[in-house]
Design an enzyme around this catalytic site. Structure first.
Site, PDB file in Angstrom:
ATOM      1  N   ASP A 115       0.798  -1.221   0.000  1.00  0.00           N
ATOM      2  CA  ASP A 115       0.000   0.000   0.000  1.00  0.00           C
ATOM      3  C   ASP A 115       0.838   1.283   0.000  1.00  0.00           C
ATOM      4  O   ASP A 115       2.013   1.284   0.333  1.00  0.00           O
ATOM      5  CB  ASP A 115      -0.872   0.040   1.266  1.00  0.00           C
ATOM      6  CG  ASP A 115      -2.009  -0.959   1.234  1.00  0.00           C
ATOM      7  OD1 ASP A 115      -2.019  -1.852   0.358  1.00  0.00           O
ATOM      8  OD2 ASP A 115      -2.899  -0.849   2.097  1.00  0.00           O
ATOM      9  N   ASP A 116       0.116   2.350  -0.313  1.00  0.00           N
ATOM     10  CA  ASP A 116       0.592   3.731  -0.157  1.00  0.00           C
ATOM     11  C   ASP A 116       1.602   4.188  -1.203  1.00  0.00           C
ATOM     12  O   ASP A 116       2.130   5.282  -1.115  1.00  0.00           O
ATOM     13  CB  ASP A 116       1.185   3.982   1.244  1.00  0.00           C
ATOM     14  CG  ASP A 116       0.140   3.868   2.342  1.00  0.00           C
ATOM     15  OD1 ASP A 116      -1.023   3.523   2.027  1.00  0.00           O
ATOM     16  OD2 ASP A 116       0.484   4.109   3.510  1.00  0.00           O
ATOM     17  N   HIS A 165      -6.389   3.080  -3.688  1.00  0.00           N
ATOM     18  CA  HIS A 165      -6.211   3.380  -2.257  1.00  0.00           C
ATOM     19  C   HIS A 165      -6.538   4.847  -1.971  1.00  0.00           C
ATOM     20  O   HIS A 165      -6.011   5.433  -1.039  1.00  0.00           O
ATOM     21  CB  HIS A 165      -4.783   3.045  -1.858  1.00  0.00           C
ATOM     22  CG  HIS A 165      -4.557   2.826  -0.385  1.00  0.00           C
ATOM     23  ND1 HIS A 165      -5.463   2.190   0.439  1.00  0.00           N
ATOM     24  CD2 HIS A 165      -3.520   3.166   0.423  1.00  0.00           C
ATOM     25  CE1 HIS A 165      -4.979   2.147   1.677  1.00  0.00           C
ATOM     26  NE2 HIS A 165      -3.819   2.740   1.697  1.00  0.00           N
ATOM     27  N   HIS A 169      -5.204   9.370   0.479  1.00  0.00           N
ATOM     28  CA  HIS A 169      -5.212   8.632   1.744  1.00  0.00           C
ATOM     29  C   HIS A 169      -6.036   9.304   2.836  1.00  0.00           C
ATOM     30  O   HIS A 169      -5.602   9.408   3.995  1.00  0.00           O
ATOM     31  CB  HIS A 169      -3.779   8.413   2.232  1.00  0.00           C
ATOM     32  CG  HIS A 169      -3.602   7.122   2.993  1.00  0.00           C
ATOM     33  ND1 HIS A 169      -3.875   7.015   4.345  1.00  0.00           N
ATOM     34  CD2 HIS A 169      -3.196   5.902   2.613  1.00  0.00           C
ATOM     35  CE1 HIS A 169      -3.614   5.770   4.742  1.00  0.00           C
ATOM     36  NE2 HIS A 169      -3.215   5.068   3.708  1.00  0.00           N
ATOM     37  N   HIS A 267       3.757  -2.149   3.095  1.00  0.00           N
ATOM     38  CA  HIS A 267       3.792  -0.841   2.441  1.00  0.00           C
ATOM     39  C   HIS A 267       5.060  -0.635   1.622  1.00  0.00           C
ATOM     40  O   HIS A 267       6.156  -0.843   2.124  1.00  0.00           O
ATOM     41  CB  HIS A 267       3.678   0.253   3.505  1.00  0.00           C
ATOM     42  CG  HIS A 267       2.369   0.224   4.231  1.00  0.00           C
ATOM     43  ND1 HIS A 267       2.096  -0.684   5.234  1.00  0.00           N
ATOM     44  CD2 HIS A 267       1.242   0.960   4.062  1.00  0.00           C
ATOM     45  CE1 HIS A 267       0.854  -0.500   5.662  1.00  0.00           C
ATOM     46  NE2 HIS A 267       0.314   0.491   4.971  1.00  0.00           N
TER      47      HIS A 267
END
Ligand SMILES: [Zn+2]
Length: 298
Positions: A115-116, A165, A169, A267
């Site tokens: 993620d991210d 995503h 965020h 991540h």
């Protein structure tokens, strides 16, 4: 997009925990998409210290059906530093459970999710995955897609799966209006499609794991299945661990908690991910030897 696409057992129902938090990772200077959690929100560099009660292990509820594989569980060495909230206290968290979220792959295969990103560490991860012939799933943040379009192209070229995503965020997005949620998810998909026009985006992961029924519904209307996880080594928690200690923690947590059907959260963006990269250098060959590793199917 039917949520039963993978397998009936893959969708965990209300009974099964909804993990909170998740990608509460360190924010890179310019962005501030982390740190909204409950407590204090320290400035940019340190991200949100969101408490992270994790969902029950992969097969928590009776609905999962890890294939008949003989699960080789935990293996030697690497002692976990500190007492990580590794797994299952299937106890409740403050958030109500939300239906329609995948918490396992629905088969014996294991899915690694990152993620991210994309971010500066993404190429390193892609190279490691390529070297091992492993496919994974990347949950991308819109503003990072804007910043690192080439990495998105590489992700797609390498055959990994894409996941939305959100634009930047927003961990509270799911509590906002339907129009706001839809616009955010659409904007993110549009940005991704600017650089990889035909790549399917079949998954949505809410920042922090803060899925709401409305967000899940809108994602579904946009053709995306909501994607949770069942193993969280908390590599986002840079307040608690760093450097080699973080690396060791990630290795032992993933090693000890991954089972057939697991969806593992880590991540590749949102801050310095060198500890995560170091951990996966060890973990990738190890996991590959124990499990079938898949990109989430599209
Ligand atoms: Zn995240």
């Amino acid at each position: 997009m039917s949520r039963t696409r993978l397998a009936a057992g893959a969708v965990i129902s209300a009974a099964a925990v909804l993990a909170i938090a998740g990608c509460a990772s360190t924010a890179p200077s310019a962005n501030s998409w982390h740190a909204s959690g409950s407590g204090s929100a320290p400035a940019a560099e340190s991200g949100g210290p969101i408490s992270h009660p994790i969902a029950g292990g992969a097969g928590s509820s009776s609905s999962s059906k890890p294939a008949a594989s003989t699960s080789p569980s935990a293996s030697a060495s690497a002692s976990a530093p500190a007492s990580a909230p590794a797994s299952p206290s299937a106890s409740t968290s403050s958030a109500p459970p939300v239906d329609g979220i995948l918490h396992n792959t629905g088969s014996g295969a294991v899915a690694l999710t990152f993620d991210d990103g994309p971010g500066p560490d993404t190429p390193k991860l892609l190279a490691m995955l390529r070297a091992q012939g492993i496919k994974a799933t990347f949950c991308l943040i819109g503003v990072n897609v804007q910043e690192y379009p080439k990495y998105v192209q590489q992700i797609v070229q390498d055959g990994h799966t894409l996941c939305n995503h959100t634009w930047k965020h927003d961990e509270s997005l799911g509590k906002k209006s339907a129009d706001t949620i839809r616009a955010d998810l659409q904007k993110t998909n549009d940005e991704i499609h600017k650089v990889v026009p035909n790549a399917p985006i079949k998954y949505f992961r809410h920042p922090g794991g803060n899925f709401t029924p409305l967000a899940v519904q809108i994602a579904s209307e946009l053709g995306m299945q909501s994607l949770g996880w069942s193993v969280d080594p908390s590599d986002w928690n840079t307040k608690k661990w760093s450097g080699q200690q973080m690396t060791n923690h990630i290795i032992s947590n993933v090693r000890n908690n991954t089972k057939p059907g697991s969806i593992v959260l880590s991540h590749d963006g949102g801050g310095d991910r060198s500890s995560t990269m170091a951990a996966y250098k060890t973990l990738l060959p190890e996991l590959k030897g124990k499990f079938t590793l898949i990109a989430m199917p599209v």
